[in-house]
Scaffold this active site. Structure first.
Site, PDB file in Angstrom:
ATOM      1  N   GLU A   1       0.087   5.737  -8.402  1.00  0.00           N
ATOM      2  CA  GLU A   1      -1.173   6.153  -7.791  1.00  0.00           C
ATOM      3  C   GLU A   1      -0.858   6.683  -6.400  1.00  0.00           C
ATOM      4  O   GLU A   1      -0.293   5.966  -5.577  1.00  0.00           O
ATOM      5  CB  GLU A   1      -2.183   5.009  -7.693  1.00  0.00           C
TER       6      GLU A   1
ATOM      7  N   GLU B   1      -2.421  -3.396  -9.969  1.00  0.00           N
ATOM      8  CA  GLU B   1      -2.756  -3.892  -8.624  1.00  0.00           C
ATOM      9  C   GLU B   1      -3.148  -5.370  -8.623  1.00  0.00           C
ATOM     10  O   GLU B   1      -4.154  -5.762  -8.026  1.00  0.00           O
ATOM     11  CB  GLU B   1      -3.874  -3.042  -8.001  1.00  0.00           C
TER      12      GLU B   1
END
Length: 504
Positions: free
Chosen positions: A292, A173
């Site tokens: 995710e 991320e």
């Protein structure tokens, strides 16, 4: 009653079912590791401290891959802290989740755990506060057989054989301002490309994942993927996608329809990746690692209700969601979406495995139990085999405040030619109305119903707890018929349904 039809035919195939779609995620967050998968002294713990009751549930869940060690945690992690004699490992602060990390559990413990659990590792590396040099040192330590300083150090640490980790995430991320070492797409793309090239000098057959957007709602979404892939297209295999969903303001219809957002997310990432491939005149195709995804009540985390601790503590209770019937139906719908895109989504990781936003819950020194979301995952992992079929859905739509008009049903089918079985997964997204389903199976010849399950409840807030671990479970689906090659069933409101057909 609303009526819907599904048509399936073995001639119309999306792609083979990738077993890696049924992956999970273990991060050093909350109690996922400590008192989750690892609790020395627990009555079921083995000699390595791995909880046996959790291992049994992991195998039942059908998990195939596990991503580790993060997540936000990895962007401040020194992998060297988690290897070697446990008594010599340093205790560190983890700013991502405001915890004290003892490093009692690290790389070699995780790799031993994956072998006992029977899962494939997916290793994330720190490109937040570290970089290329640390990445290739980790790779050498983990994968080189023997005869170098780092490989011999691994052997000295008790891991005689190389771990041979094939899948690697190039950071986590990095588009997020919350991430340690947050970068622009240009900065990250250059670093990821340099790191990937160096890793491929070590082993050209590694499978590498570049960071995509941490959410479709990010202001840089699309542009981030395009820029990163312009740098990394020829040296990575996947671009990642992350998405979490939650019930907001009691809007059941929008929550039940949130897989429509995941569907658009996948379409848009694929379109962006293919555009860059065309721009670079490349014959290569980039796939998606949706590494995710889950239901996560982030509003509570961000507001401090059950969120990050004010004081630095070891393994605090963080985001220990008590998942409801409604949450389980949504998870079933998200799995349907991932399978429907099996031609491009070839790896995925539900976050997380134990205690923190998890399918499995535990108590320290006590029991482990299945959350409501355990069941659609386990049943889909068990029965989705062979190939994903390109079905045709004719269904009415419903209006949602967040996603507009969406089909009232979400559905996917798989065909296992070897076993002669068809599995049909269907979610009724409507929060209050049943739907009559008719499915043509005539293209398969003789078909008989082998099993039919439904997960639904009049109380959409019902959840499994330590004292009542089987409050929410799938039950036999009544009233299902297969007659003259047509399956008919009534689908309850807000329900996940699975129909398994045995072919003659």
């Amino acid at each position: 009653m609303q009526r819907a039809r599904v048509s399936i035919d073995p001639a119309f195939v999306v792609a083979p079912v990738s077993r890696r779609i049924f992956g999970s995620f273990v991060e050093h967050m909350g109690r996922c590791v400590y008192t989750g998968i690892y609790e020395p002294g627990h009555p079921t713990a083995d000699e390595d401290g791995f909880r046996g009751d959790v291992l049994d549930l992991v195998r039942e869940l059908g998990v195939t891959t596990v991503r580790y060690p993060g997540g936000n945690f990895v962007s401040g992690y020194k992998w060297e802290d988690g290897v070697g004699p446990a008594e010599k490992r340093p205790t560190r602060l983890d700013p991502a989740w405001r915890t004290i990390e003892t490093n009692a559990f690290g790389l070699n413990e995780f790799m031993r755990w994956t072998k006992v659990a029977g899962v494939e590792p997916m290793m994330a590396m720190n490109l937040g506060t570290r970089g290329l040099q640390e990445a290739i040192e980790l790779l050498e330590y983990a994968n080189y057989p023997a005869g170098t300083a780092l490989s011999d150090l691994r052997i000295e640490h008790g891991a005689q054989e190389p771990h041979d980790i094939r899948m690697w995430c190039l950071g986590n991320e990095m588009d997020g301002p919350w991430q340690l070492g947050h970068m622009t797409a240009e900065e990250y793309g250059r670093l990821a490309a340099r790191t990937a090239l160096a890793m491929r000098q070590f082993d050209k057959d590694l499978e590498l994942v570049a960071c995509g957007s941490s959410s479709r709602a990010m202001p840089t979404f699309g542009a981030w993927e395009a820029t990163v892939l312009e740098h990394t297209y020829e040296v990575v295999d996947y671009v990642s996608a992350h998405a979490y969903y939650q019930l907001l303001d009691g809007d059941h219809a929008s929550f039940l329809a949130c897989s429509a957002d995941m569907d658009r997310f996948i379409h848009q990432v694929v379109a962006t990746a293919d555009h860059i491939g065309a721009k670079l005149s490349s014959d290569k195709r980039i796939n998606i690692s949706f590494d995710e995804w889950n239901v996560w009540y982030l509003r509570e985390l961000q507001s401090g209700q059950g969120g990050l601790p004010e004081e630095w503590t070891e393994a605090p209770r963080t985001s220990e969601e008590a998942y409801t019937v409604l949450d389980a139906v949504v998870v079933g719908s998200l799995l349907i979406t991932l399978l429907r895109h099996a031609d491009r989504v070839t790896a995925a990781s539900q976050a997380q495995l134990v205690n923190t936003i998890s399918s499995i819950r535990t108590e320290p020194g006590g029991p482990a139990w299945r959350q409501s979301i355990f069941h659609p995952f386990a049943q889909t992992a068990r029965h989705a085999r062979g190939t994903v079929l390109d079905l045709r859905l004719d269904a009415p739509t419903m209006t949602t405040a967040t996603y507009g008009e969406v089909p009232v049903l979400d559905s996917v089918a798989t065909y296992d030619a070897e076993e002669g079985r068809v599995a049909l997964f269907v979610v009724n997204r409507h929060p209050s109305e049943p739907v009559s389903l008719s499915t043509s199976l005539r293209a398969f010849g003789d078909a008989a119903l082998a099993e039919a399950l439904v997960l639904a409840d009049d109380d959409l807030t019902a959840a499994n707890t330590e004292s009542d671990p089987d409050r929410v479970v799938p039950r036999a689906h009544g009233g299902v018929k297969v007659d003259d090659g047509v399956l008919t069933a009534e689908l309850a409101p807000a329900s996940w349904n699975m129909f398994l057909l045995q072919l003659g």
